[in-house]
Design a protein around this motif. Structure first.
Motif, PDB file in Angstrom:
ATOM      1  N   ILE A 163       0.897  -1.186  -0.060  1.00  0.00           N
ATOM      2  CA  ILE A 163      -0.133  -0.038   0.030  1.00  0.00           C
ATOM      3  C   ILE A 163       0.881   1.159  -0.051  1.00  0.00           C
ATOM      4  O   ILE A 163       1.723   1.209   0.847  1.00  0.00           O
ATOM      5  CB  ILE A 163      -0.890   0.150   1.168  1.00  0.00           C
ATOM      6  N   CYS A 164       0.583   2.268  -0.942  1.00  0.00           N
ATOM      7  CA  CYS A 164       1.425   3.509  -1.117  1.00  0.00           C
ATOM      8  C   CYS A 164       0.513   4.586  -1.095  1.00  0.00           C
ATOM      9  O   CYS A 164      -0.589   4.743  -1.818  1.00  0.00           O
ATOM     10  CB  CYS A 164       2.416   3.576  -2.400  1.00  0.00           C
ATOM     11  N   VAL A 165       0.965   5.471  -0.362  1.00  0.00           N
ATOM     12  CA  VAL A 165       0.325   7.045  -0.356  1.00  0.00           C
ATOM     13  C   VAL A 165       0.924   7.935  -0.691  1.00  0.00           C
ATOM     14  O   VAL A 165       2.202   8.212  -0.148  1.00  0.00           O
ATOM     15  CB  VAL A 165      -0.553   6.949   0.954  1.00  0.00           C
ATOM     16  N   SER A 166       0.533   8.880  -1.498  1.00  0.00           N
ATOM     17  CA  SER A 166       1.333  10.185  -1.985  1.00  0.00           C
ATOM     18  C   SER A 166       0.890  11.279  -0.857  1.00  0.00           C
ATOM     19  O   SER A 166       1.834  12.068  -0.601  1.00  0.00           O
ATOM     20  CB  SER A 166       0.874  10.589  -3.444  1.00  0.00           C
ATOM     21  N   HIS A 167      -0.132  11.390  -0.789  1.00  0.00           N
ATOM     22  CA  HIS A 167      -0.718  12.734  -0.147  1.00  0.00           C
ATOM     23  C   HIS A 167      -1.735  12.543   0.946  1.00  0.00           C
ATOM     24  O   HIS A 167      -2.747  11.687   0.793  1.00  0.00           O
ATOM     25  CB  HIS A 167      -0.864  13.731  -1.167  1.00  0.00           C
ATOM     26  N   VAL A 168      -1.780  13.113   2.049  1.00  0.00           N
ATOM     27  CA  VAL A 168      -2.874  12.875   3.253  1.00  0.00           C
ATOM     28  C   VAL A 168      -3.237  14.260   3.697  1.00  0.00           C
ATOM     29  O   VAL A 168      -2.115  15.084   3.952  1.00  0.00           O
ATOM     30  CB  VAL A 168      -2.605  12.105   4.442  1.00  0.00           C
ATOM     31  N   GLU A 169      -4.382  14.502   3.795  1.00  0.00           N
ATOM     32  CA  GLU A 169      -4.847  15.931   4.478  1.00  0.00           C
ATOM     33  C   GLU A 169      -6.092  15.647   5.357  1.00  0.00           C
ATOM     34  O   GLU A 169      -6.808  14.884   4.972  1.00  0.00           O
ATOM     35  CB  GLU A 169      -5.583  16.909   3.379  1.00  0.00           C
ATOM     36  N   ILE A 170      -6.187  16.172   6.721  1.00  0.00           N
ATOM     37  CA  ILE A 170      -6.978  16.209   7.445  1.00  0.00           C
ATOM     38  C   ILE A 170      -7.749  17.347   7.847  1.00  0.00           C
ATOM     39  O   ILE A 170      -7.216  18.201   8.295  1.00  0.00           O
ATOM     40  CB  ILE A 170      -6.521  15.536   8.757  1.00  0.00           C
ATOM     41  N   LEU A 171      -8.954  17.567   7.133  1.00  0.00           N
ATOM     42  CA  LEU A 171      -9.517  18.866   7.002  1.00  0.00           C
ATOM     43  C   LEU A 171     -10.414  19.068   8.102  1.00  0.00           C
ATOM     44  O   LEU A 171     -11.479  18.286   8.555  1.00  0.00           O
ATOM     45  CB  LEU A 171     -10.083  19.044   5.762  1.00  0.00           C
ATOM     46  N   GLY A 172     -10.398  20.315   8.682  1.00  0.00           N
ATOM     47  CA  GLY A 172     -11.588  20.616   9.748  1.00  0.00           C
ATOM     48  C   GLY A 172     -11.024  22.016  10.374  1.00  0.00           C
ATOM     49  O   GLY A 172     -10.345  22.969   9.645  1.00  0.00           O
ATOM     50  N   ASN A 173     -11.225  22.216  11.781  1.00  0.00           N
ATOM     51  CA  ASN A 173     -10.904  23.418  12.272  1.00  0.00           C
ATOM     52  C   ASN A 173     -10.125  23.274  13.633  1.00  0.00           C
ATOM     53  O   ASN A 173     -11.066  22.848  14.521  1.00  0.00           O
ATOM     54  CB  ASN A 173     -12.344  24.296  12.446  1.00  0.00           C
ATOM     55  N   PRO A 174      -8.916  23.612  13.790  1.00  0.00           N
ATOM     56  CA  PRO A 174      -8.392  23.341  15.238  1.00  0.00           C
ATOM     57  C   PRO A 174      -9.204  24.546  16.164  1.00  0.00           C
ATOM     58  O   PRO A 174      -9.227  25.596  15.746  1.00  0.00           O
ATOM     59  CB  PRO A 174      -6.886  23.800  14.936  1.00  0.00           C
ATOM     60  N   LEU A 175      -9.470  24.008  17.305  1.00  0.00           N
ATOM     61  CA  LEU A 175     -10.253  24.811  18.309  1.00  0.00           C
ATOM     62  C   LEU A 175      -9.085  25.677  18.947  1.00  0.00           C
ATOM     63  O   LEU A 175      -7.705  25.414  18.782  1.00  0.00           O
ATOM     64  CB  LEU A 175     -10.810  24.194  19.361  1.00  0.00           C
ATOM     65  N   PRO A 176      -9.203  26.823  19.725  1.00  0.00           N
ATOM     66  CA  PRO A 176      -8.310  27.739  20.380  1.00  0.00           C
ATOM     67  C   PRO A 176      -7.543  26.789  21.488  1.00  0.00           C
ATOM     68  O   PRO A 176      -7.872  25.818  21.862  1.00  0.00           O
ATOM     69  CB  PRO A 176      -9.133  28.711  21.084  1.00  0.00           C
ATOM     70  N   ARG A 177      -6.092  27.238  21.313  1.00  0.00           N
ATOM     71  CA  ARG A 177      -5.312  26.488  22.362  1.00  0.00           C
ATOM     72  C   ARG A 177      -5.613  26.606  23.643  1.00  0.00           C
ATOM     73  O   ARG A 177      -5.254  25.906  24.557  1.00  0.00           O
ATOM     74  CB  ARG A 177      -3.858  27.028  21.839  1.00  0.00           C
ATOM     75  N   GLU A 178      -6.206  27.483  24.004  1.00  0.00           N
ATOM     76  CA  GLU A 178      -6.622  27.953  25.409  1.00  0.00           C
ATOM     77  C   GLU A 178      -7.806  26.733  25.862  1.00  0.00           C
ATOM     78  O   GLU A 178      -7.828  26.550  27.374  1.00  0.00           O
ATOM     79  CB  GLU A 178      -7.595  29.046  25.794  1.00  0.00           C
ATOM     80  N   LEU A 179      -8.250  25.864  24.819  1.00  0.00           N
ATOM     81  CA  LEU A 179      -8.887  24.641  25.333  1.00  0.00           C
ATOM     82  C   LEU A 179      -7.935  23.439  24.994  1.00  0.00           C
ATOM     83  O   LEU A 179      -7.681  23.464  23.914  1.00  0.00           O
ATOM     84  CB  LEU A 179     -10.126  24.432  24.455  1.00  0.00           C
ATOM     85  N   TRP A 180      -7.724  22.690  26.044  1.00  0.00           N
ATOM     86  CA  TRP A 180      -6.955  21.589  25.673  1.00  0.00           C
ATOM     87  C   TRP A 180      -7.457  20.448  26.694  1.00  0.00           C
ATOM     88  O   TRP A 180      -8.154  20.640  27.577  1.00  0.00           O
ATOM     89  CB  TRP A 180      -5.567  21.806  25.793  1.00  0.00           C
ATOM     90  N   VAL A 181      -6.658  19.249  26.437  1.00  0.00           N
ATOM     91  CA  VAL A 181      -6.943  18.075  27.357  1.00  0.00           C
ATOM     92  C   VAL A 181      -5.818  17.265  27.956  1.00  0.00           C
ATOM     93  O   VAL A 181      -4.677  17.791  27.575  1.00  0.00           O
ATOM     94  CB  VAL A 181      -7.940  17.083  26.394  1.00  0.00           C
ATOM     95  N   ALA A 182      -6.190  16.640  29.051  1.00  0.00           N
ATOM     96  CA  ALA A 182      -5.044  15.790  29.447  1.00  0.00           C
ATOM     97  C   ALA A 182      -5.417  14.389  30.215  1.00  0.00           C
ATOM     98  O   ALA A 182      -6.507  14.381  30.663  1.00  0.00           O
ATOM     99  CB  ALA A 182      -4.565  16.586  30.673  1.00  0.00           C
TER     100      ALA A 182
END
Length: 432
Positions: free
Chosen positions: A338-357
């Motif tokens: 299996i060979c892949v040339s290109h990958v994109e994960i499309l969406g919206n990164p939420l503000p960095r003031e919101l994060w998880v642990a």
């Protein structure tokens, strides 16, 4: 007072005194109560000093989270003694706000938008750089402070989830691949390049070869820009080997996506690099909070779009692409790749003031606001008037607010934002 009723509108005039009587606007008859058991919410309308105050009390989150839930149909009678008649409009608004806080309105709003929010097991927040520690004692005051904190954090989260955005590629780094045939020439990092030729060299990732086309799947793992990203589409372009006889395309039969968070913080030396194939490719390094259905992949050398059934909140900023089944055999060695040339994960990164642990019993949603930039125009309370106005407008125009009969001014107060002013067809029915 004007109270909603399942059988019709009931009008209770104010007590006789020097107060001016209030003539409520002409209101439509409420819809019949739902046929599937007890109603799941309560709508109370109070007319006082020419202002309509609406109050939504959530009584059953299980019904509200049901796809068939219609808030406009959930109206039940209310006893007039619930709210004193002589309360000021501001007090009424604060009472309404307190009720929504106590009934986790902002969390339910987030759950309706993204069911993945149910993975959060606790909340941590800070204000002006100082941590607000959670008090697990039995004090009523401490519990109320915790509820207000949770409401504030979930309101910020819902604001981010409901804000309009233009999808963009959320990948910031590669974590690793399940296998690589020739490392580093065919590394997963090549899939970040938008073209399959870089500096006169071919740019693609290749798995190791297998004799059985149905053997264990291959996977590509990526790190996203933010701990919380709203993902709606993933694009994958299989690689076509023009340098081989027949120009074969090494695609997979199916593809599936998983999203989640690492069980331990990721360290740079553990990620793939020119000298390191990556040390975090095994599933036991992650907790997956979402798994997509399987999508068929075409054996074509084009960027194939795989749109998720709904926008998914990626909690933890890790996406795993599972490539299931092999199609193309390489003539020179008789092995499937299996060979892949290109990958994109499309969406919206939420503000960095919101994060998880991660924590022992799940994952913590954290809110730690960054210092405000001086070149951003904010209202007196430090929020951007435009963003919060747009947020309230979206709730109003979505139909949920109008279906229950919310007042625009109250909606703004409940969202802790600046006054909301909208032009609606029914704005002519002002209270005299």
């Amino acid at each position: 007072m004007v109270l909603t009723s399942c059988s019709g509108w009931v009008r209770t005039p104010p007590p006789s005194s020097s107060r001016c009587s209030i003539t409520p606007p002409t209101l439509p008859a409420p819809p019949p109560s739902p046929a599937h058991g007890a109603p799941s919410s309560l709508a109370l309308l109070v007319a006082h000093s020419g202002i309509m105050i609406e109050l939504l009390v959530v009584r059953s989150s299980s019904n509200i989270l049901s796809p068939s839930f219609d808030a406009a149909q959930c109206v039940i009678p209310v006893s007039p003694h619930m709210i004193p008649y002589n309360l000021t409009s501001w007090t009424n608004a604060m009472f309404a706000s307190s009720t929504l806080i106590a009934n986790q309105f902002s969390k339910i709003l987030c759950l309706r938008v993204c069911p993945e929010v149910s993975n959060f097991t606790s909340i941590e927040a800070s204000s002006s750089g100082s941590d607000v520690k959670e008090d697990v004692g039995s004090s009523t005051a401490a519990e109320w402070e915790n509820q207000k904190r949770d409401h504030r954090v979930y309101m910020h989260l819902s604001h981010s989830l409901l804000s309009p955005y233009n999808s963009r590629n959320c990948i910031i780094r590669c974590i690793g691949a399940s296998s690589t045939d020739n490392f580093p020439e065919e590394t997963i990092e090549n899939t970040l390049e938008p073209i399959d030729h870089v500096e006169m060299s071919l740019s693609y990732w290749s798995s190791g070869g297998q004799r059985d086309p149905t053997c264990l799947p291959e996977c590509l793992i990526y790190m996203l820009h933010s701990d919380l990203c709203l993902i709606d589409e993933i694009k994958i372009q299989p690689f076509q080997a023009f340098f081989q006889y027949g120009a074969p395309i090494y695609s997979a039969q199916y593809v599936r996506f998983r999203m989640g968070y690492p069980k331990l913080p990721l360290r740079p030396e553990q990620l793939v690099s020119d000298e390191n194939e990556g040390q975090l490719n095994a599933d036991d390094n992650y907790t997956w909070t979402y798994a997509s259905p399987e999508f068929p992949m075409l054996q074509e050398n084009v960027a194939q779009s795989f749109k998720l059934p709904h926008a998914v909140l990626c909690i933890g900023g890790v996406v795993k692409i599972e490539l299931l089944g092999r199609i193309q055999k390489q003539a020179i060695d008789g092995l499937y790749y299996i060979c892949v040339s290109h990958v994109e994960i499309l969406g919206n990164p939420l503000p960095r003031e919101l994060w998880v642990a991660p924590c022992e019993n799940g994952v913590v949603l954290k809110y730690h606001p960054e210092p405000r930039r001086s070149n951003v125009r904010c209202s007196d309370d430090g929020r951007s008037p435009t963003n919060w106005h747009n947020f309230a407008t979206r709730i109003w125009q979505s139909g949920a607010g109008r279906g229950i009969g919310w007042n625009q001014a109250l909606l703004s107060r409940l969202l802790f934002g600046p006054p909301l002013q909208l032009l609606e067809e029914d704005d002519d029915d002002d209270i005299s």
